[in-house]
Every structure is written in structure tokens, then in C-alpha cells.
Design a protein around this motif. Structure first.
Motif, mmCIF file in Angstrom:
data_model
loop_
_atom_site.group_PDB
_atom_site.id
_atom_site.type_symbol
_atom_site.label_atom_id
_atom_site.label_comp_id
_atom_site.label_asym_id
_atom_site.label_seq_id
_atom_site.Cartn_x
_atom_site.Cartn_y
_atom_site.Cartn_z
ATOM 1 N N LEU A 33 26.829 -4.613 47.421
ATOM 2 C CA LEU A 33 27.064 -6.116 47.407
ATOM 3 C C LEU A 33 25.574 -7.153 46.504
ATOM 4 C CD1 LEU A 33 29.731 -6.570 49.944
ATOM 5 C CD2 LEU A 33 29.742 -7.110 47.585
ATOM 6 N N ALA A 34 24.980 -6.726 48.274
ATOM 7 C CA ALA A 34 24.039 -7.244 47.540
ATOM 8 C C ALA A 34 23.083 -7.420 46.133
ATOM 9 C CB ALA A 34 22.140 -7.104 48.398
ATOM 10 N N LEU A 35 22.844 -6.291 45.336
ATOM 11 C CA LEU A 35 22.157 -5.968 44.477
ATOM 12 C C LEU A 35 22.834 -6.362 43.101
ATOM 13 C CD1 LEU A 35 20.928 -2.541 44.313
ATOM 14 C CD2 LEU A 35 19.594 -4.736 44.129
ATOM 15 N N ALA A 36 24.393 -7.137 43.555
ATOM 16 C CA ALA A 36 25.476 -7.689 41.978
ATOM 17 C C ALA A 36 25.425 -8.538 42.703
ATOM 18 C CB ALA A 36 27.256 -6.837 42.785
ATOM 19 N N HIS A 37 24.236 -9.582 42.408
ATOM 20 C CA HIS A 37 24.597 -11.064 42.489
ATOM 21 C C HIS A 37 23.751 -11.545 40.312
ATOM 22 C CE1 HIS A 37 19.572 -11.605 41.790
ATOM 23 N NE2 HIS A 37 19.717 -9.692 42.628
ATOM 24 N N GLY A 38 23.574 -12.649 39.994
ATOM 25 C CA GLY A 38 23.276 -13.019 38.874
ATOM 26 C C GLY A 38 24.615 -12.396 37.792
ATOM 27 N N GLY A 39 25.720 -12.300 37.483
ATOM 28 C CA GLY A 39 26.179 -11.278 36.493
ATOM 29 C C GLY A 39 26.301 -9.451 37.161
ATOM 30 N N ARG A 40 25.197 -9.146 37.596
ATOM 31 C CA ARG A 40 24.343 -7.520 37.696
ATOM 32 C C ARG A 40 26.101 -6.991 38.001
ATOM 33 N NH1 ARG A 40 18.896 -7.755 38.676
ATOM 34 N NH2 ARG A 40 18.779 -10.027 38.958
ATOM 35 N N LYS A 41 26.238 -6.091 36.917
ATOM 36 C CA LYS A 41 26.474 -4.282 37.431
ATOM 37 C C LYS A 41 26.525 -3.726 38.388
ATOM 38 C CE LYS A 41 30.014 -2.264 34.416
ATOM 39 N NZ LYS A 41 30.820 -2.160 33.035
ATOM 40 N N VAL A 42 27.222 -2.960 39.132
ATOM 41 C CA VAL A 42 25.794 -1.829 40.378
ATOM 42 C C VAL A 42 27.362 -1.129 40.698
ATOM 43 C CG1 VAL A 42 25.246 -1.571 42.504
ATOM 44 C CG2 VAL A 42 25.241 -3.745 41.080
ATOM 45 N N LEU A 43 26.906 0.459 40.520
ATOM 46 C CA LEU A 43 27.746 1.070 40.273
ATOM 47 C C LEU A 43 27.446 1.973 41.834
ATOM 48 C CD1 LEU A 43 30.085 3.074 40.097
ATOM 49 C CD2 LEU A 43 27.775 4.689 38.606
ATOM 50 N N LEU A 44 28.255 2.012 42.718
ATOM 51 C CA LEU A 44 28.361 2.435 44.194
ATOM 52 C C LEU A 44 28.982 4.009 44.165
ATOM 53 C CD1 LEU A 44 27.545 2.376 47.339
ATOM 54 C CD2 LEU A 44 29.330 1.050 47.777
ATOM 55 N N VAL A 45 28.063 5.177 44.645
ATOM 56 C CA VAL A 45 28.932 6.607 43.624
ATOM 57 C C VAL A 45 28.743 6.820 45.700
ATOM 58 C CG1 VAL A 45 28.154 7.078 41.577
ATOM 59 C CG2 VAL A 45 26.219 7.558 43.538
ATOM 60 N N GLU A 46 29.346 7.399 45.747
ATOM 61 C CA GLU A 46 29.613 8.382 47.049
ATOM 62 C C GLU A 46 29.517 10.087 46.959
ATOM 63 O OE1 GLU A 46 33.634 7.269 49.048
ATOM 64 O OE2 GLU A 46 32.888 8.658 50.666
ATOM 65 N N GLY A 84 28.248 -10.399 40.497
ATOM 66 C CA GLY A 84 27.962 -9.807 39.894
ATOM 67 C C GLY A 84 29.268 -8.867 40.205
ATOM 68 N N ASP A 85 29.420 -7.475 39.162
ATOM 69 C CA ASP A 85 30.476 -6.746 40.038
ATOM 70 C C ASP A 85 30.196 -6.107 40.268
ATOM 71 O OD1 ASP A 85 32.441 -8.075 38.577
ATOM 72 O OD2 ASP A 85 32.001 -7.276 36.831
ATOM 73 N N VAL A 86 30.954 -4.731 41.514
ATOM 74 C CA VAL A 86 30.676 -4.090 42.097
ATOM 75 C C VAL A 86 31.510 -2.913 41.596
ATOM 76 C CG1 VAL A 86 30.035 -2.775 44.150
ATOM 77 C CG2 VAL A 86 29.447 -4.756 44.329
ATOM 78 N N TYR A 87 31.035 -1.685 40.900
ATOM 79 C CA TYR A 87 32.071 -0.857 40.515
ATOM 80 C C TYR A 87 31.589 0.928 41.671
ATOM 81 C CZ TYR A 87 32.837 -2.379 36.385
ATOM 82 O OH TYR A 87 33.552 -3.247 35.133
#
Ligand SMILES: Nc1ncnc2c1ncn2[C@@H]1O[C@H](COP(=O)(O)OP(=O)(O)OP(=O)(O)O)[C@@H](O)[C@H]1O
Ligand SMILES: [Mg+2]
Length: 335
Positions: A33-46, A84-87
Motif C-alpha cells: 500500500l505504501a509503495l502504491a502512491h503517485g499512480g504506481r502499480k504494485v503487485l502483492l504476492v502470497e 496507485g493500485d495494489v494488485y
């Protein structure tokens, strides 16, 4: 606020490990979530197939598919920094094997046949190293994936990784498969994965609470990774820290039961000896706790890595709490 430097500029794959139960999944989600600022797209993988991420974000179980699950913080008032978006993606070895066969050989149907024939038992039971390389392979593939117009599809990938006891073997994929495959496609795949994991694009962060066992595991894990050439230890996230109500000095000056009694009386409070004694006990207990936390924190700091500290959220972790932890990480320069 405009973009600013963080401790992890240039890192595209954030691996989050730590002793079991210290908050790996929670911290990985907060970091995403923290990395997903300023329109960034971040993928969180489990990677452990337990659907902890879905639960955390109040979603039904995640399929083997990248799905948008949250929107990162936006700062509406300056009009520029949009969230930004968290996937999220829950990787399991079976799905990763099918994906691998499809991606490299266009063999989706073969994969399905293999599943039916019990090939998956081979992948996960007989050759755990193979299962790890498939899982890490999927995460590194996502980190390297490009958009049609060029540029990376994801600005960052955050991996909720296995606990410290397994992290070295999990990440040291080339060593793990070398007994299994000296040449051939699996070996080539492992080398590609290792090239990402053992590059400055990958950082391995450790989550620890301020207790003896998690701290020891963190220090052991850091030492283990440092011994693997190319592996980069990232930061240490102290989780569930309990704020000190009183400073160490104040606690040293804490009154004994008699003085406590007198002080309470002087303050005009009706008190009994038992109450004064109980209060004094509590103070002493708090003093021990603060001292222990300070000692463990000093040990973690001695590892020479950036240290972040997240508070214990008394009411537990819901979405609001997750956003709060994400903001804390950003304020401390982690994203
Ligand atoms: N900062 C915090 N404040 C309060 N509760 C927390 C905090 N961080 C984590 N928790 C809670 O602690 C428990 C363990 O957290 P989490 O599941 O993230 O740990 P984990 O390391 O991923 O565990 P596992 O090893 O089982 O995968 C969860 O109930 C979570 O909600
Ligand atoms: Mg977990």
C-alpha cells in the motif's frame, strides 16, 4: 508532497520474511500500500497459499490470477499525487507449474493432464526445490514483465515470503535445483530467477517483534542471506511495538510502595496499601518490559540495516489499520 527519495529506490522486488506470526503478511500488505502512491502499480504476492492477503483486504479467496484489491494513498489537495493500485496474487506451486509449462511450452493442456496424473505430488513432495523455483519464478516474472508500450508493468512487487527458517533455501534457487537439474530448461529458469533475486533490484526485509526469539531468528536470517553472494538484505521492520508510557529515566525514578502511597495521598487520592503495592508492581513490570524492548531494539540496530517501527494496533488489523501502518512506513522513508 512531491516524490521523494526512499531507502529502496531501484528495488523492484521486496521480499518480506520474519519469524512466524510476527506480522509478515500484515507488513507485506502495508508495504505494498505504501509503495502504491503517485499512480504506481504494485503487485502483492502470497507464497504460502493460505489466503491471508484476501482475508486482510476483506476479499473472497484469491484465484491464481492478478486482481486489483486496493487503492494506495492519494494526496488530493495538491492534485498531482493520485493513489496507485495494489494488485494481489496468491501463488501456489501447482498453479505456478501450470503457468510455467504454458509460458515456456504453450502446454496448458499438458499441465492439466499432469495434474490429473499426480505430477503435482512430484513437484511439491519429491522436489521441494523445484516447487520453490516455480513460486519465486512467478514473482520474478511479474517483476520483470513489461507493458506493451515499454516500461515495467508493475513498479514494485512485494512478496509475502516463507518464514526465516526457510528463507535461505527458498531464495537460493540455483543451489536448490542444481542437484535436480544441471542443464536444461529448469536450470535455465532457475538461473533467470537467481539473476533477479541476486541483483540490486531485490531486497529482503525482515519483520520482527521486540522479543528474544524473533530477534534471534532475524539476526540468524540476516547472517544466512549475507553469506549468499549477491543477496541483498533490506530493512528491519519492528512490528507490534508497544509504546513506552514512561521513559527509562522516569521508570528508574518510580517510587516504592510506601512512597507511592504517600504520593497518591498527597495528590488527594484516597488509596490503600494494596492499591499502592499493585500500582508499584505494575510500574516495575512496565519498567522490565521497556528495558527488554530497548535491549532487543539495540540488537536489531546492530545489524546495520535501516530499522522501521510499527506500533501494536490494540483493536487488531482492519483496512483502516493497514492504511495507518502504510502511512507509518512512508513517513519513515520505507516507500
Ligand atoms: N501492528 C500490529 N498490531 C496489531 N496486530 C497485528 C499487527 N501486525 C500483525 N498483527 C496481527 O498479528 C497476527 C499475525 O500477523 P500476520 O498474519 O501478518 O503474521 P505472519 O508473520 O504473516 O504469520 P504467519 O507466520 O502465520 O504467516 C494477525 O492476527 C495480525 O492481524
Ligand atoms: Mg503470513
Amino acid at each position: 508532497m512531491t516524490a521523494r527519495d526512499t531507502d529502496w529506490d531501484g528495488v523492484r522486488l521486496h521480499v518480506v520474511t520474519g519469524k512466524g506470526g510476527t506480522g509478515k503478511t500484515t507488513v507485506a500488505a502495508a508495504l505494498a500500500l505504501a509503495l502504491a502512491h503517485g499512480g504506481r502499480k504494485v503487485l502483492l504476492v502470497e507464497t504460502e497459499g493460505r489466503q491471508g492477503v484476501a482475508r486482510l483486504f476483506d476479499r473472497p479467496p484469491l484465484p491464481y490470477e492478478e486482481r486489483k484489491i486496493a487503492i494506495g494513498p492519494g494526496e488530493a489537495d495538491d492534485g498531482r499525487d493520485h493513489g496507485g493500485d495494489v494488485y494481489a496474487l496468491a501463488i501456489d506451486p501447482e498453479g505456478a507449474l501450470l503457468d510455467y509449462l504454458h509460458m515456456f511450452y504453450g502446454m496448458r493442456s499438458a499441465g492439466v493432464a499432469l495434474t490429473r496424473l499426480g505430477m503435482m505430488d512430484f513437484a511439491t513432495t519429491i522436489a521441494p526445490g523445484l516447487s520453490d523455483v516455480l513460486v519465486t519464478g512467478k514473482a520474478t516474472e511479474a517483476a520483470r514483465r513489461k507493458r506493451p508500450g515499454g516500461g515495467y508493468l508493475y513498479d514494485a512487487v512485494v512478496m509475502d515470503a516463507p518464514p526465516t527458517g526457510r528463507i535461505g533455501r527458498f531464495l537460493n534457487v540455483t543451489a536448490e535445483v542444481s542437484g535436480l537439474a544441471r542443464v536444461g530448461p529448469i536450470r535455465t529458469h532457475a538461473d533467470t530467477v537467481a539473476n533477479v533475486i541476486k541483483s540490486p533490484q531485490t531486497a529482503v526485509h525482515f519483520v520482527s517483534t521486540l522479543e528474544e526469539m524473533p530477534v534471534q531468528e532475524t539476526l540468524d536470517g540476516i547472517a544466512e542471506l549475507r553469506a549468499i553472494p549477491g543477496m541483498r538484505v533490506g530493512g528491519i521492520v519492528i512490528n507490534m511495538a508497544r509504546p513506552a508510557v514512561l521513559s527509562a529515566e522516569e521508570l528508574k525514578a518510580a517510587p516504592d510502595p510506601q512512597a507511592m502511597s504517600a504520593a497518591l495521598a498527597a495528590a488527594g487520592l484516597h488509596t490503600t496499601d494494596e492499591l499502592a503495592a499493585a500500582l508499584a508492581d505494575e510500574l516495575a513490570e512496565h519498567a522490565r518490559h521497556v528495558e527488554l524492548q530497548d535491549r532487543e531494539r539495540t540488537e536489531l540496530e546492530a545489524a546495520g540495516r535501516p530499522v522501521y517501527e510499527l506500533p501494536l494496533i490494540p483493536d487488531g488489523i482492519d483496512l483502516a489499520a493497514l492504511h495507518r501502518l502504510a502511512a507509518d512506513l512512508r513517513d519513515q522513508g520505507a516507500a
